[in-house]
Design a protein around this motif. Structure first.
Motif: not given
Length: 172
Positions: A102-109, A165-171
C-alpha cells in the motif's frame, strides 16, 4: 477518494497511480509514462526492491531530489546515501510498503538548532510487474525550507547529526 497530505503534487501522483492501478492491487512500472506526469518530473524517485524486499536501490532520481541530497544518488543503495536513524526510518518505510503493498505518506523534519530548518514530504507508492510482489517503488518528495536560501541538504543534516523527526501513515 483518498486525500493525500502534503502538496497538490503528492495528490496528483496518487491520483495518477490509482488510475493506472485500475482494478489491480498496484500498477506495474510499465504502466507509468513520464510524459503523462511532466509537471512531477523534478521530484520523483524510482527505487528497485531487491533481495526479497530487504534492499533498496535508487534507479532514477529527479533533479529536485538530487539538489536536496547534495548530489546524484541514482544507482546507490539507501544505506550508501543515508545513515543512523534516518536510514532506519527510510528502510522501515520501504519494508512496510513491501509488506503491506500500500502507499505510504511520510514527513521528516530536520532541526537546525532549536527550529526546523527543512521538511521533506514524501509519497511512496508500490509497483509490481506480477501484480502482487512489490518490485519497485515510485515516490514523490518535496522539500520546504525555513529560509529562502536553503542552508542544508539531507547529507549535511546527517553529517552534522542534526535531530530529524518523522511521521508516516499507510494510505488506502
Amino acid at each position: 477518494m483518498t486525500t493525500v497530505p502534503g502538496s497538490p503534487l503528492h495528490q496528483e501522483l496518487y491520483d495518477y497511480w490509482m488510475a493506472k492501478r485500475a482494478d489491480r492491487e498496484m500498477p506495474a512500472r510499465a504502466d507509468i509514462e513520464p510524459a503523462e506526469i511532466k509537471k512531477l518530473l523534478p521530484h520523483p524517485l524510482l527505487t528497485d526492491v531487491l533481495e526479497s524486499g530487504t534492499r533498496f536501490r535508487y534507479r532514477l532520481v529527479g533533479t529536485a531530489i538530487t539538489e536536496t541530497f547534495g548530489g546524484n544518488i541514482s544507482g546507490h543503495f539507501i544505506e550508501e546515501v543515508m545513515t543512523g536513524k534516518y536510514l532506519e526510518f527510510i528502510d522501515g518505510i520501504y519494508r512496510d510498503i513491501v509488506r503491506h503493498r500500500r502507499p505510504i505518506y511520510s514527513e521528516s523534519s530536520y532541526h537546525t538548532g532549536p527550529t526546523v530548518g527543512m521538511t521533506a514530504q514524501r509519497l511512496m507508492l508500490p509497483l509490481s510487474a506480477d501484480g502482487s510482489t512489490v518490485d519497485m517503488v515510485v515516490s514523490l518528495q518535496t522539500m520546504s525550507f525555513a529560509s529562502p536560501v536553503p542552508a542544508t541538504t539531507i547529507r549535511l543534516a546527517q553529517e552534522r547529526n542534526e535531530e530529524i523527526s518523522h511521521l508516516s501513515r499507510l494510505l488506502d
